[in-house]
Motif scaffolding. Sequence first.
Motif, short mmCIF file in Angstrom:
data_model
loop_
_atom_site.label_atom_id
_atom_site.label_comp_id
_atom_site.label_asym_id
_atom_site.label_seq_id
_atom_site.Cartn_x
_atom_site.Cartn_y
_atom_site.Cartn_z
N THR A 124 -3.59 10.92 0.09
CA THR A 124 -2.53 11.48 -0.74
C THR A 124 -3.05 12.39 -1.84
N GLY A 125 -4.32 12.21 -2.23
CA GLY A 125 -4.85 12.97 -3.34
C GLY A 125 -4.30 12.55 -4.68
N ASP A 126 -3.76 11.33 -4.74
CA ASP A 126 -3.12 10.85 -5.96
C ASP A 126 -3.57 9.42 -6.22
N GLY A 127 -3.77 9.09 -7.50
CA GLY A 127 -4.27 7.76 -7.84
C GLY A 127 -3.30 6.64 -7.54
N LEU A 167 0.84 -1.20 0.00
CA LEU A 167 0.00 0.00 0.00
C LEU A 167 0.88 1.25 0.00
N GLY A 168 1.92 1.24 0.82
CA GLY A 168 2.84 2.37 0.84
C GLY A 168 3.61 2.53 -0.46
N ILE A 169 4.05 1.40 -1.04
CA ILE A 169 4.84 1.47 -2.27
C ILE A 169 4.00 1.94 -3.45
N LEU A 170 2.79 1.41 -3.59
CA LEU A 170 1.97 1.73 -4.75
C LEU A 170 1.19 3.03 -4.60
N HIS A 171 0.77 3.35 -3.36
CA HIS A 171 -0.11 4.50 -3.17
C HIS A 171 0.50 5.60 -2.31
N GLY A 172 1.71 5.41 -1.83
CA GLY A 172 2.40 6.49 -1.14
C GLY A 172 2.01 6.72 0.29
N SER A 173 1.11 5.90 0.85
CA SER A 173 0.72 6.06 2.25
C SER A 173 0.24 4.72 2.80
N ASN A 174 0.82 4.31 3.91
CA ASN A 174 0.31 3.16 4.66
C ASN A 174 -0.06 3.59 6.08
N GLU A 175 -0.42 4.84 6.20
CA GLU A 175 -0.89 5.38 7.47
C GLU A 175 -2.07 4.56 7.98
N ASP A 176 -2.08 4.30 9.28
CA ASP A 176 -3.18 3.61 9.95
C ASP A 176 -3.36 2.16 9.47
N VAL A 177 -2.26 1.50 9.13
CA VAL A 177 -2.28 0.05 8.87
C VAL A 177 -1.38 -0.58 9.93
N PRO A 178 -1.92 -0.88 11.11
CA PRO A 178 -1.07 -1.33 12.21
C PRO A 178 -0.62 -2.78 12.11
N ALA A 179 -1.27 -3.58 11.25
CA ALA A 179 -0.96 -5.00 11.20
C ALA A 179 -1.57 -5.61 9.94
N PHE A 180 -1.45 -6.92 9.82
CA PHE A 180 -2.10 -7.62 8.72
C PHE A 180 -3.61 -7.68 8.94
N SER A 202 11.44 -6.39 -2.97
CA SER A 202 10.58 -7.20 -2.11
C SER A 202 9.86 -6.29 -1.14
N ASP A 203 8.77 -6.79 -0.59
CA ASP A 203 7.94 -6.02 0.33
C ASP A 203 8.29 -6.26 1.78
N HIS A 204 8.95 -7.35 2.06
CA HIS A 204 9.38 -7.72 3.42
C HIS A 204 10.23 -8.97 3.30
N GLY A 205 10.83 -9.39 4.38
CA GLY A 205 11.51 -10.67 4.41
C GLY A 205 10.71 -11.65 5.26
N VAL A 213 14.17 3.88 4.43
CA VAL A 213 13.35 3.47 5.57
C VAL A 213 11.88 3.68 5.24
N GLY A 214 11.11 2.60 5.28
CA GLY A 214 9.67 2.68 5.15
C GLY A 214 9.19 2.57 3.72
N ALA A 215 8.00 1.97 3.57
CA ALA A 215 7.42 1.77 2.24
C ALA A 215 7.09 3.09 1.56
N GLU A 216 6.72 4.10 2.33
CA GLU A 216 6.42 5.40 1.74
C GLU A 216 7.66 6.03 1.12
N HIS A 217 8.81 5.81 1.74
CA HIS A 217 10.08 6.30 1.18
C HIS A 217 10.39 5.56 -0.12
N VAL A 218 10.13 4.26 -0.16
CA VAL A 218 10.33 3.49 -1.39
C VAL A 218 9.44 4.05 -2.51
N HIS A 219 8.20 4.39 -2.17
CA HIS A 219 7.29 4.97 -3.15
C HIS A 219 7.89 6.24 -3.76
N ARG A 220 8.45 7.09 -2.94
CA ARG A 220 9.02 8.34 -3.44
C ARG A 220 10.21 8.06 -4.36
#
Length: 670
Positions: free
Chosen positions: A241-244, A198-211, A414-417, A636-643
Amino acid sequence: MWAVSTVTMLVLAGILPEFQLRSADGDSATDIAVTAALGAGAFGVLSALVWPLLVRLLLLVPALVLGLLVFVLNGFLLLLALRLNPTERGAAAWETAVVVAAVMSAVASATGAALAVRDDDAYRRRLYRLADRRRSAGPAGPVTPGTVFLQLDGVGHDVLEAAVKKGLMPTVAQWLDSTHRLTPWRTDWSSQTGASQLGILHGSNEDVPAFRWYEKDSQEVMVCNRPTSAAELQRRAVARTGDGGLLSADGASRGNLFSGGAEEQALVLSIATRRRSRETRSRAGYFAYFSDPANAVRTALSFFAEVGREIAQSTRSHACRARPRVKRGGLYPLVRAFATVVERDVVVAAVMGDMLAGRTAVYADLVAYDEVAHHSGPHSRDAEKVLERLDRSLALIANVVEHAPRPYRIVVLSDHGQSPGETFRTRYGLSLGDLVRAGCGLPVPRKAQRTHSGAEARAAVRAALRIPVEERDEQRRPSRRRSEPLVLASGNLGLVSFPDVHHRMTKEEIDARHPALLTTLANHPGIGFLLVRSAEHGGVVLGPFGTEIPVGRLDEEPGPLAAFGPGAADVVRRTHGFAHTADIMVNSWYDPVDGEVLAFEEQIGSHGGLGGAQGRPFLLSPVVLSAPVADAEELVGAEHVHRVLRRWLRESDGPQVPLTTRQTEDRRAA
């Protein structure tokens, strides 16, 4: 191919008594050969002309059902070919025709692949058949490079490096020696596909505390691999994010949880709830793959071979009494075969079709390794075999570049190990839910209940069959008495919520209600630390022996977080600020020497929390792109990877002309 099909038909006629190529009065060998040649030719023509039309009519059928229908439809095409044969000698029962057609397609596919290795023109033709048939009428491809992002689900940075050193992934090794750089990155606390992708593709994984977690305002359990939850998480990210998304400009999303804003989608979970819509037809994915019946036959044969391989490996593991070990029976062999064969083949074919169609950005997820490592272990021989096959998929995709209408850059990430270790239940004889109930003074079942795995492949199977994704031991709304705690597991991360309290409870409220609960959890040897809200400090991390550290002081006094390495305090603080963080966040014990954790699910390779390789994925990028981060910085962080990925797409938008020394100096002066 016609000659090969003719010979195959003659051989099958000699083996199968119900498949006849001669009349009742008997024919000469020449007549039989002519009958076989005409039948094979008619079957080939029908497969080329009629089959694509049948697939288009059946695109609304679930993917797996369509795959099975291939055999029946292929058999009826053979019967029709025999009926159209002017010699009128051929005959077969319909079930025999299904077998004959399947064998002919498989032999033709295998022979074509072998010839393609030696004949570049044949290979070129075979690749182009995977593209949209309308591409030939389109304009010439752009000169700017496109980008293909290939996600190897669950493959950690250290696992990739080890596989390269062992010679398991020669394609990746060749890239590292010449064209690509390898960069590790750190996940958020929730080290799982939902939060990362979610962070990589959409730039925000705010409020996703777990699976999976419970939301008190809606009184529902959110699960990242449930289509309804995935759609809602994507909607929230887009609104925030205001972005698709990363793929909004001429993009394609293949095999992912989320769309990334792509117009072209196949096996994307967030659209699986939309019935009979244009998007769920997945034309660029399923049609490109199933339009060639040989693909379905080859995949089906590999599917059943993989089922047999899993049964053999599981039996050997049980006979050797390997430790750690989890149960691998039931439907799991079928789930594994879907992830390692069907999903891989369809996604790889879709990516190849996207490249041949000249799409600007493609993001695809290959879940094979993640699924096998959960049950066999991230360093097992079973998982290494999957890495070898994934490397071959990378090589196949790389070979398409020279045939594509535009240049392409391939980025692998990869998204995680995954972190190894036995389950919490195996080590202590009770689940996290049982421990919570004991701390609350509630009765504990004599036999611990099994916590089922939440791997992505299981949900992908159900989505492909159009079956609602609901787990047996959890519902969208808690069905228990509301005064009892709701305990959810996400790898080695546990979440405890009290549904009858409509706000996030404080430590003081929990102590007043259940005086022994927090002490029981914090002092258990299988628990690493707890995060709870505090009326006095805002948030505190709890550890054994009465350790209680406010989140604002974790940098100076990490306490139980010290074993989890750098960045642990930052991700805990961030999660504490989420709106839907659970009343009690529980991270399992972690051994920094062996890298082991204790999963609260039935997994011996797990991810979802803090501890070890699960939080250290990788980014493999072409050196022609700018470095992901400066030498002294960390990614650090999926949102950083998105950027970073966004930046690379911008770099590819137009010709990249290197600046001269004078231009560089002028720019700095300006």
